[in-house]
Design a protein around this motif. Structure first.
Motif, PDB file in Angstrom:
ATOM      1  N   ARG A  71      13.995  79.088  41.054  1.00 54.69           N
ATOM      2  CA  ARG A  71      14.497  79.380  42.402  1.00 54.69           C
ATOM      3  C   ARG A  71      13.331  79.391  43.393  1.00 54.69           C
ATOM      4  NH1 ARG A  71      18.281  84.366  43.763  1.00 54.69           N
ATOM      5  NH2 ARG A  71      17.374  84.941  41.791  1.00 54.69           N
ATOM      6  N   SER A  72      12.219  79.972  42.997  1.00 53.48           N
ATOM      7  CA  SER A  72      11.041  80.014  43.856  1.00 53.48           C
ATOM      8  C   SER A  72      10.535  78.602  44.159  1.00 53.48           C
ATOM      9  CB  SER A  72       9.952  80.857  43.177  1.00 53.48           C
ATOM     10  OG  SER A  72       8.761  80.782  43.894  1.00 53.48           O
ATOM     11  N   LEU A  73      10.508  77.745  43.137  1.00 54.36           N
ATOM     12  CA  LEU A  73      10.090  76.350  43.342  1.00 54.36           C
ATOM     13  C   LEU A  73      11.025  75.627  44.309  1.00 54.36           C
ATOM     14  CD1 LEU A  73       9.178  75.394  39.669  1.00 54.36           C
ATOM     15  CD2 LEU A  73       7.584  75.559  41.588  1.00 54.36           C
ATOM     16  N   ILE A  74      12.319  75.854  44.136  1.00 57.37           N
ATOM     17  CA  ILE A  74      13.313  75.223  45.014  1.00 57.37           C
ATOM     18  C   ILE A  74      13.168  75.737  46.441  1.00 57.37           C
ATOM     19  CG2 ILE A  74      15.796  75.039  45.502  1.00 57.37           C
ATOM     20  CD1 ILE A  74      16.159  74.945  42.387  1.00 57.37           C
ATOM     21  N   ASP A  75      13.012  77.062  46.592  1.00 59.09           N
ATOM     22  CA  ASP A  75      12.828  77.643  47.926  1.00 59.09           C
ATOM     23  C   ASP A  75      11.596  77.054  48.610  1.00 59.09           C
ATOM     24  OD1 ASP A  75      15.097  79.195  47.654  1.00 59.09           O
ATOM     25  OD2 ASP A  75      14.004  81.032  47.102  1.00 59.09           O
ATOM     26  N   ILE A 106      12.386  73.589  49.819  1.00 62.51           N
ATOM     27  CA  ILE A 106      13.247  73.651  51.024  1.00 62.51           C
ATOM     28  C   ILE A 106      12.389  73.909  52.255  1.00 62.51           C
ATOM     29  CG2 ILE A 106      15.030  75.028  52.184  1.00 62.51           C
ATOM     30  CD1 ILE A 106      16.341  75.341  49.348  1.00 62.51           C
ATOM     31  N   GLN A 107      11.416  74.819  52.140  1.00 69.50           N
ATOM     32  CA  GLN A 107      10.527  75.114  53.271  1.00 69.50           C
ATOM     33  C   GLN A 107       9.677  73.898  53.641  1.00 69.50           C
ATOM     34  OE1 GLN A 107       8.179  78.547  52.318  1.00 69.50           O
ATOM     35  NE2 GLN A 107       9.889  79.978  52.564  1.00 69.50           N
ATOM     36  N   ASN A 108       9.306  73.107  52.637  1.00 66.81           N
ATOM     37  CA  ASN A 108       8.466  71.927  52.893  1.00 66.81           C
ATOM     38  C   ASN A 108       9.221  70.789  53.559  1.00 66.81           C
ATOM     39  OD1 ASN A 108       6.275  73.227  51.758  1.00 66.81           O
ATOM     40  ND2 ASN A 108       6.513  72.268  49.754  1.00 66.81           N
ATOM     41  N   LYS A 109      10.540  70.792  53.501  1.00 67.95           N
ATOM     42  CA  LYS A 109      11.336  69.668  54.030  1.00 67.95           C
ATOM     43  C   LYS A 109      11.613  69.806  55.502  1.00 67.95           C
ATOM     44  CE  LYS A 109      12.444  67.672  49.961  1.00 67.95           C
ATOM     45  NZ  LYS A 109      12.007  66.445  49.546  1.00 67.95           N
TER      46      LYS A 109
END
Length: 121
Positions: free
Chosen positions: A111-115, A118-121
């Motif tokens: 979840r942390s990796l996905i979050d 998302i912030q990088n996009k």
């Protein structure tokens, strides 16, 4: 283009070594080691598929990968998502998280990796 299981095993050795002569490749195999002719055949096939090339030093060839490990496995995973999960990353993620017995900590790490993505996009 895909590698056979035997080619992939040899490619793993080459990715790890970055460049190697035939003897180095054979020595990197676990016992029982394959015959030199077997490794030569695999290298020829992998060269035909544009996965490896070599530099000639006298009568010896130093082999090196033309494809990065990350690029190859990225293609494999994307192909698997397309072929087995109707090109749906969410179907793949659902299967992956339910069928691999991940711990709560591992799921939180995902979840942390996905979050972060998302912030990088």
């Amino acid at each position: 283009m895909q590698l056979s299981k035997a080619e992939e095993q040899l490619m793993q050795i080459l990715w790890k070594k970055e460049k190697a002569f035939m003897k180095d490749l054979i020595d990197a195999y676990p016992n029982p080691r394959p015959a030199q002719t077997t490794v030569a055949t695999l290298l020829k096939r992998m060269q035909d598929k544009n996965f490896v090339d070599y530099r000639q030093f006298g009568r010896s060839r130093e082999y090196f990968p033309l494809v990065k490990k990350k690029d190859y496995f990225s293609r494999q995973v994307n192909g698997m998502i397309k072929n087995f999960f109707n090109d749906s990353a969410s179907q793949f993620a659902s299967f992956f998280t339910k069928e691999t017995n991940l711990s709560k900590e591992e799921l939180e790490e995902l979840r942390s990796l996905i979050d972060q993505e998302i912030q990088n996009k």
